[in-house]
Design a protein around this motif. Sequence first.
Motif, PDB file in Angstrom:
ATOM      1  N   ALA A   1       4.174   6.125  -7.538  1.00  0.00           N
ATOM      2  CA  ALA A   1       4.704   7.068  -6.546  1.00  0.00           C
ATOM      3  C   ALA A   1       3.962   6.884  -5.228  1.00  0.00           C
ATOM      4  N   THR A   2       2.631   6.714  -5.309  1.00  0.00           N
ATOM      5  CA  THR A   2       1.832   6.544  -4.094  1.00  0.00           C
ATOM      6  C   THR A   2       2.173   5.234  -3.387  1.00  0.00           C
ATOM      7  N   LEU A   3       2.272   4.160  -4.159  1.00  0.00           N
ATOM      8  CA  LEU A   3       2.598   2.866  -3.544  1.00  0.00           C
ATOM      9  C   LEU A   3       3.996   2.905  -2.915  1.00  0.00           C
ATOM     10  N   SER A   4       4.937   3.594  -3.582  1.00  0.00           N
ATOM     11  CA  SER A   4       6.292   3.703  -3.016  1.00  0.00           C
ATOM     12  C   SER A   4       6.269   4.474  -1.709  1.00  0.00           C
ATOM     13  N   LEU A   5       5.392   5.479  -1.640  1.00  0.00           N
ATOM     14  CA  LEU A   5       5.308   6.293  -0.424  1.00  0.00           C
ATOM     15  C   LEU A   5       4.786   5.483   0.763  1.00  0.00           C
ATOM     16  N   VAL A   6       3.786   4.623   0.524  1.00  0.00           N
ATOM     17  CA  VAL A   6       3.183   3.921   1.663  1.00  0.00           C
ATOM     18  C   VAL A   6       3.923   2.634   2.035  1.00  0.00           C
ATOM     19  N   LEU A   7       4.741   2.132   1.111  1.00  0.00           N
ATOM     20  CA  LEU A   7       5.410   0.847   1.358  1.00  0.00           C
ATOM     21  C   LEU A   7       6.253   0.824   2.645  1.00  0.00           C
ATOM     22  N   PRO A   8       7.121   1.830   2.875  1.00  0.00           N
ATOM     23  CA  PRO A   8       7.935   1.758   4.103  1.00  0.00           C
ATOM     24  C   PRO A   8       7.090   1.713   5.367  1.00  0.00           C
ATOM     25  N   SER A   9       6.056   2.558   5.457  1.00  0.00           N
ATOM     26  CA  SER A   9       5.290   2.571   6.697  1.00  0.00           C
ATOM     27  C   SER A   9       4.463   1.298   6.823  1.00  0.00           C
ATOM     28  N   LEU A  10       4.017   0.760   5.691  1.00  0.00           N
ATOM     29  CA  LEU A  10       3.279  -0.512   5.732  1.00  0.00           C
ATOM     30  C   LEU A  10       4.149  -1.595   6.375  1.00  0.00           C
ATOM     31  N   ILE A  11       5.399  -1.694   5.913  1.00  0.00           N
ATOM     32  CA  ILE A  11       6.304  -2.724   6.425  1.00  0.00           C
ATOM     33  C   ILE A  11       6.599  -2.481   7.907  1.00  0.00           C
ATOM     34  N   ILE A  12       6.930  -1.230   8.242  1.00  0.00           N
ATOM     35  CA  ILE A  12       7.302  -0.923   9.629  1.00  0.00           C
ATOM     36  C   ILE A  12       6.136  -1.186  10.578  1.00  0.00           C
ATOM     37  N   ILE A  13       4.938  -0.728  10.196  1.00  0.00           N
ATOM     38  CA  ILE A  13       3.792  -0.891  11.093  1.00  0.00           C
ATOM     39  C   ILE A  13       3.428  -2.369  11.269  1.00  0.00           C
ATOM     40  N   LEU A  14       3.581  -3.160  10.206  1.00  0.00           N
ATOM     41  CA  LEU A  14       3.286  -4.594  10.360  1.00  0.00           C
ATOM     42  C   LEU A  14       4.195  -5.219  11.417  1.00  0.00           C
ATOM     43  N   PHE A  15       5.467  -4.791  11.426  1.00  0.00           N
ATOM     44  CA  PHE A  15       6.384  -5.288  12.452  1.00  0.00           C
ATOM     45  C   PHE A  15       5.985  -4.786  13.846  1.00  0.00           C
ATOM     46  N   VAL A  16       5.656  -3.486  13.918  1.00  0.00           N
ATOM     47  CA  VAL A  16       5.260  -2.912  15.213  1.00  0.00           C
ATOM     48  C   VAL A  16       3.999  -3.611  15.724  1.00  0.00           C
ATOM     49  N   ALA A  17       3.044  -3.869  14.814  1.00  0.00           N
ATOM     50  CA  ALA A  17       1.790  -4.511  15.216  1.00  0.00           C
ATOM     51  C   ALA A  17       2.051  -5.907  15.777  1.00  0.00           C
ATOM     52  N   LYS A  18       2.989  -6.625  15.160  1.00  0.00           N
ATOM     53  CA  LYS A  18       3.354  -7.950  15.660  1.00  0.00           C
ATOM     54  C   LYS A  18       3.939  -7.842  17.073  1.00  0.00           C
ATOM     55  N   ALA A  19       4.812  -6.852  17.247  1.00  0.00           N
ATOM     56  CA  ALA A  19       5.428  -6.644  18.566  1.00  0.00           C
ATOM     57  C   ALA A  19       4.367  -6.260  19.588  1.00  0.00           C
ATOM     58  N   MET A  20       3.391  -5.434  19.159  1.00  0.00           N
ATOM     59  CA  MET A  20       2.316  -5.019  20.062  1.00  0.00           C
ATOM     60  C   MET A  20       1.526  -6.222  20.554  1.00  0.00           C
ATOM     61  N   ASP A  21       1.205  -7.138  19.629  1.00  0.00           N
ATOM     62  CA  ASP A  21       0.470  -8.343  20.008  1.00  0.00           C
ATOM     63  C   ASP A  21       1.185  -9.067  21.138  1.00  0.00           C
ATOM     64  N   LYS A  22       2.518  -9.081  21.039  1.00  0.00           N
ATOM     65  CA  LYS A  22       3.338  -9.834  21.977  1.00  0.00           C
ATOM     66  C   LYS A  22       3.445  -9.124  23.337  1.00  0.00           C
ATOM     67  N   TYR A  23       3.610  -7.790  23.282  1.00  0.00           N
ATOM     68  CA  TYR A  23       3.936  -7.074  24.520  1.00  0.00           C
ATOM     69  C   TYR A  23       2.788  -6.256  25.094  1.00  0.00           C
ATOM     70  N   GLN A  24       1.590  -6.380  24.509  1.00  0.00           N
ATOM     71  CA  GLN A  24       0.494  -5.523  24.928  1.00  0.00           C
ATOM     72  C   GLN A  24       0.157  -5.697  26.402  1.00  0.00           C
ATOM     73  N   GLN A  25       0.313  -6.905  26.919  1.00  0.00           N
ATOM     74  CA  GLN A  25      -0.047  -7.164  28.311  1.00  0.00           C
ATOM     75  C   GLN A  25       1.052  -6.780  29.287  1.00  0.00           C
ATOM     76  N   ASN A  26       2.230  -6.427  28.756  1.00  0.00           N
ATOM     77  CA  ASN A  26       3.346  -6.012  29.599  1.00  0.00           C
ATOM     78  C   ASN A  26       2.999  -4.722  30.351  1.00  0.00           C
ATOM     79  N   PRO A  27       3.158  -4.713  31.713  1.00  0.00           N
ATOM     80  CA  PRO A  27       2.749  -3.534  32.482  1.00  0.00           C
ATOM     81  C   PRO A  27       3.470  -2.254  32.063  1.00  0.00           C
ATOM     82  N   LEU A  28       4.749  -2.382  31.672  1.00  0.00           N
ATOM     83  CA  LEU A  28       5.493  -1.194  31.240  1.00  0.00           C
ATOM     84  C   LEU A  28       4.854  -0.580  29.990  1.00  0.00           C
TER      85      LEU A  28
END
Lengths: 179, 186
Positions: B79-106
Amino acid sequence: MKELFDLFRAFFTIGALTFGGGYAMLPMLEREIVSKHKWATSEELLNYFAIGQCTPGVIAVNTATFVGHKVKGVIGGIVATLGVVAPSIVIITIIAMVLQNFMDIAWVQHAFAGIRVAVCALITASVVKLFKSNVKKHWHIALAVVAFVVVALLKLSPVYVVVGCAVLSFIFGKKVQKA
Amino acid sequence: MSEFLTLCVEFFKTGLFAVGGGLATLPFLTQMQEKYGWFTAEELANMIAVGESTPGPIGVNMATYVGFATSGILGGLFATLSLVLPSLIIILFVAKAMDKYQQNPLVQNMFAFMRPAVAGLIAAAGFSVLKIALLHQADTFLASISWIAVALYAVLVVLLHLKPLKKLHPIVFIAVGAVAGILLQM
């Protein structure tokens, strides 16, 4: 490998010591992530918190995934996340298994009442530090006060605050940069 | 087995849709209780009490507790692993995007606006913990103040700002709080 082990250990410690969930982990995060291992700055932690407010899932888990990913990529994110939830799984399973009436024991209640006060004091110290480093200009103060009022007094969701700030940054971003 | 699977699916859904963390999982748990009867409303209230006073994120604690109550140790784990799985996946994608766009002034501007506000949000969260820790049920505000707790809070805040003690690990202060709570019968 050593880095992964360090990540797991740091987030295991954070998970084991965060009473009250969510932002109560901030003092622990600052200690383990910012000052001890220097994996992220306190500014970056606030960025992670801001994103965590508008993405699904528990904030502690989101932050663990972010920091882990920054240190050691996808594997790092997974290891840090498992680290932060592992203590809960162990502790809650034991409580559910052996101590059905755990919370009814008088001295346990007294201990938790004291722990809650200690957690408040720790959060207070973290908030003071946070304000000193991140709330410097007049418009910073205005944003912080509005955010506090919206959530603490008007009881609205923090999501509105974060989304509102994003909108404001598109409108006033250039002006502020020049000022 | 099929109940086990339902358990995982329900907590995956909770992890996917509970935005804002912590008690945002509560409406989903209430719904689970009504739909499946895995636990009673009273048990849910107990879970919240245990989840709030034991270490760890509340949402995670709740998942472990409900999972254990319905399907034992493995239930709690999955139950615990099922609960954290969606946010784990989503945040990994967001983190990748952050790496790419962090220097963007906007993007940088956006975070410059968000950081002071998040500091305010954390202050608000601290305020709500403060209310729980320093007040108890009473008719008037003055009568509800727990003076022992206020005194302990004041002492700890002062100690936390003393130079030599600042560097101590937070666990030291938590332990002091626990001992003081027992000795003072808080």
